[in-house]
Design an enzyme around this catalytic site. Structure first.
Site, PDB file in Angstrom:
ATOM      1  CG  ASP A 116       3.680   2.535  -1.337  1.00  0.00           C
ATOM      2  OD1 ASP A 116       4.750   2.105  -0.848  1.00  0.00           O
ATOM      3  OD2 ASP A 116       3.444   3.745  -1.464  1.00  0.00           O
ATOM      4  CB  SER A 117       5.025  -1.503  -5.361  1.00  0.00           C
ATOM      5  OG  SER A 117       4.741  -0.382  -6.200  1.00  0.00           O
ATOM      6  N   GLY A 118       6.414   1.241  -3.984  1.00  0.00           N
ATOM      7  CA  GLY A 118       7.429   2.239  -4.300  1.00  0.00           C
ATOM      8  C   GLY A 118       7.315   2.750  -5.722  1.00  0.00           C
ATOM      9  N   GLY A 119       6.500   2.065  -6.537  1.00  0.00           N
ATOM     10  CA  GLY A 119       6.375   2.464  -7.940  1.00  0.00           C
ATOM     11  C   GLY A 119       5.882   3.897  -8.085  1.00  0.00           C
ATOM     12  CG  ASP A 170       2.125   0.311  -9.523  1.00  0.00           C
ATOM     13  OD1 ASP A 170       3.015   0.497  -8.652  1.00  0.00           O
ATOM     14  OD2 ASP A 170       1.109   1.011  -9.584  1.00  0.00           O
ATOM     15  CD  GLN A 211      -1.266   1.811 -12.750  1.00  0.00           C
ATOM     16  OE1 GLN A 211      -1.936   2.748 -13.225  1.00  0.00           O
ATOM     17  NE2 GLN A 211      -0.647   1.908 -11.561  1.00  0.00           N
ATOM     18  N   GLY A 238      -3.361   4.204 -10.318  1.00  0.00           N
ATOM     19  CA  GLY A 238      -3.520   5.128 -11.433  1.00  0.00           C
ATOM     20  C   GLY A 238      -4.812   5.910 -11.418  1.00  0.00           C
ATOM     21  CB  CYS A 326     -16.643  14.319  15.956  1.00  0.00           C
ATOM     22  SG  CYS A 326     -15.139  13.324  15.861  1.00  0.00           S
ATOM     23  CB  CYS A 328     -12.164  12.276  17.785  1.00  0.00           C
ATOM     24  SG  CYS A 328     -11.998  14.070  17.665  1.00  0.00           S
ATOM     25  CB  CYS A 331     -14.870  16.364  18.873  1.00  0.00           C
ATOM     26  SG  CYS A 331     -14.472  16.960  17.207  1.00  0.00           S
ATOM     27  CG  HIS A 357     -11.897  16.145  13.945  1.00  0.00           C
ATOM     28  ND1 HIS A 357     -13.116  15.743  14.441  1.00  0.00           N
ATOM     29  CD2 HIS A 357     -12.147  16.694  12.729  1.00  0.00           C
ATOM     30  CE1 HIS A 357     -14.066  16.065  13.586  1.00  0.00           C
ATOM     31  NE2 HIS A 357     -13.502  16.641  12.533  1.00  0.00           N
TER      32      HIS A 357
END
Lengths: 405, 405
Positions: A116-119, A170, A211, A238, A326, A328, A331, A357
């Site tokens: 992500d941008s860190g915004g 953003d 946004q 957002g 499941c 996994c 499980c 899981h």
């Protein structure tokens, strides 16, 4: 301009031909493979392999999906993993990650990654922050030290980290504050253009972020603007930040007709099984959320008959797995009785096993959804899917989640 | 008496023939396969497979080797795993474990297991305790509730848990208190006889425990007594509990000539790489210790050039593995720089990855030692081995360890 830059570099650096070849043959192709009304399946080509969409990305905030090894992630068929720019910039530092060969090599994840941008973190986590048109000055939530992010700085950090998919810087507003949502949206647009200009690495796909809070007109305007940028994908920010589910779905309905058809759409920080089903139904291709791993560390497991709190005394002698359906490792291997014992005895292995899981549950849900879209049955199955995943739907406060992860 | 009991049960329960067959064909054979002076290699046959000795057993106090899955343990070639009677009795309860199919099934460990008697924990962990000739009354360290262990109760709990190797209930004395050491030793002998009489499961090997502090005469007397009992193995208690290393090795030298040749010898709660080498040299076959996993959770890693504190800033950009010579998943996959980042960022994965390495280091040391004994070079290699493992030798306070694990 990036092409010119690359042409020049070839004259001086023979290795630059590798970079250049990425530009001649576009690296980030998105091919739609089937459609079911607004829902679609696709293949997004990245330098670390093809992503089949719709896809759910586990979150590895600090260059690790909490308590899991990369082998665990491969076992559950995770493909895309998200990591957080804000956290890695503060610790261990993006330059260190770059010098260690980038995020993929550092954490040994060979498949596609996204940062992500860190915004969002600057606005939700940092202790104090001062926003101006150029960027944001903030204090670290770790040690109170002062830092500044600008669109250019965010891109530079993300280039050092080296994920396949990166985000424009953003500003995320309170969804119910119309006036602020408009200001933040407009700034986000200007920042997206600056990010695009600042970007130098051709092996990374920069997505602009829509946004506009929960205002239909702002959302429409933002979608049109972000769609007009020359990017290989579109992100939706957002949402899932305090608005109701009805408001979120309404915004998805507003934006959907305005997305470019041939770009993947990434709904940031979403969500619950219910949100994934409803998001795909409204044309979303990529999701991420800390929910599965965070719930796991708080003893809560997704299950097709509703979420289970495995600390409950009723599981003390329960010899069944978390979810009979499941596939996994957890499980296939352990009983609810054993998992409850680990939780009561405060053994960390509980978090690992339940994380496996919970992540597998969402990744498998997406595998099923891709199959249903391909055979044309997805839309008609939505009521059945929502009924099946009922009781797993409650959100967790997102601010808390972001900090925790 | 057990044989008579089994003969009777066959008349009433056809399934008892399975139990009976264990008695006709002794289930716990110990075959010595090579010798190098006092050191030896062997094969100890158990209902869950053959143990190659000398062997180091990881500790899984609460039915889990902390932060590791059974798959991790198989990957590092762990064979024997120890679990603690005192802890499992209190939580989740031995009857629950029995009803869930026993310890192997509960924690999904398919290879041999060993439980201690609970004696050491009662004396080191429980909040208050009152010892009499019949047993010990104590308060739980978890919730202060009152409980009572007798030799018969310890055997009954261990039969419910169902490990392959179980221990007689013993009293561990302060090694430097001669008078108390004698009293505790004599009581331990009487309790060992009672345990042997109380035992009913033919698929479990009960070991008596030698006590006697650091007094050579007491140690010799205790060894002779425990050796005289009809058990498939011998355990050595009351060492590595506060005495010096020189005292411990002196006691091992006193006991060694008095062990029965054809029974495996288990040195309880030991130890460091240095202790393992010195123990094998003095005829020990089985070891266990919490050290590798506990050190791992405190960022400390065994390495052939001395123990590393991976939190150290000098590792921030170190692209080498913990130990270039190690074949574990962690060393094959991750850099010191990444491990340090996980530690600094307080990510639990650090404990998992360093535990894998530390356990593999000791298991691999034992694999090498078995090879050296088989080819006759062990004794001559001891100085080289000790030099190689120098700087990994410091102990950690055992009382703290027991509680922590």
């Amino acid at each position: 301009m990036p092409i010119l830059h690359s042409l020049f570099s070839i004259l001086y650096d023979p290795l630059a031909i590798l970079q250049f070849s990425h530009i001649i043959t576009p690296m980030f192709q998105f091919q739609i493979t089937s459609k079911n009304n607004r829902a679609r399946t696709g293949v997004f080509t990245t330098p670390h392999g093809d992503l089949l969409t719709p896809v759910f990305a586990p979150v590895g905030t600090q260059a690790t999906v909490k308590t899991l090894t990369p082998e665990h992630l491969k076992d559950i068929n995770a493909t895309l993993v998200l990591s957080n720019t804000y956290h890695l910039y503060l610790r261990p530092g993006d330059e260190l990650v770059r010098d260690m060969g980038g995020l993929h090599k550092f954490m040994q994840w060979p498949r596609p990654m996204l940062t992500d941008s860190g915004g969002y973190q600057v606005f939700s986590l940092a202790q104090t922050r001062k926003i101006d048109d150029d960027g944001v000055t903030f204090k670290s939530h770790i040690d109170g030290s002062t830092h500044r992010f600008t669109p250019e700085k965010s891109v530079s950090i993300q280039e050092n980290l080296g994920a396949d998919i990166i985000m424009a810087f953003d500003e995320c507003s309170d969804p119910n504050d119309h006036r602020y949502s408009k200001v933040a949206m407009e700034r986000t647009h200007r920042w997206a253009e600056r990010c695009l200009k600042a970007k130098t690495r051709p092996d990374q796909a920069l997505f602009g972020i829509i946004q506009g809070g929960v205002d239909p007109d702002l959302r429409a305007a933002s979608t049109k603007f972000i769609a007009s940028l020359d990017t290989p994908g579109i992100a939706i920010g957002g949402l899932s930040v305090g608005e109701t589910k009805a408001e979120m779905y309404a915004m998805l309905d507003v934006m959907q007709p305005l997305y470019p058809e041939n770009k993947p759409r990434y709904l940031m920080g979403v969500g619950t099984p219910e949100d994934l089903i409803n998001g795909v139904l409204r044309g979303i291709d990529i999701f991420d959320c800390v929910l599965p791993t965070r719930l796991a560390r708080h003893h809560s497991a997704f299950a097709s008959n509703g979420r289970l709190n495995l600390m409950n005394a009723s599981f003390a002698r329960d010899e069944s797995p978390i979810d009979e359906t499941c596939d996994c490792y957890t499980c296939r291997t352990f009983t609810r009785a054993y998992l409850r014992h680990l939780i009561v005895a405060k053994e960390l292995l509980a978090g690992t096993l339940i994380s496996i899981h919970n992540l597998r549950a969402l990744i498998r849900l997406m595998e099923h959804i891709r199959g249903y879209i391909a055979d044309g049955s997805f839309e008609s199955r939505v009521p059945e899917l929502l009924a099946q995943w009922q009781g797993n739907a409650e959100r967790v406060g997102k601010h808390k989640l972001a900090q925790d992860e």
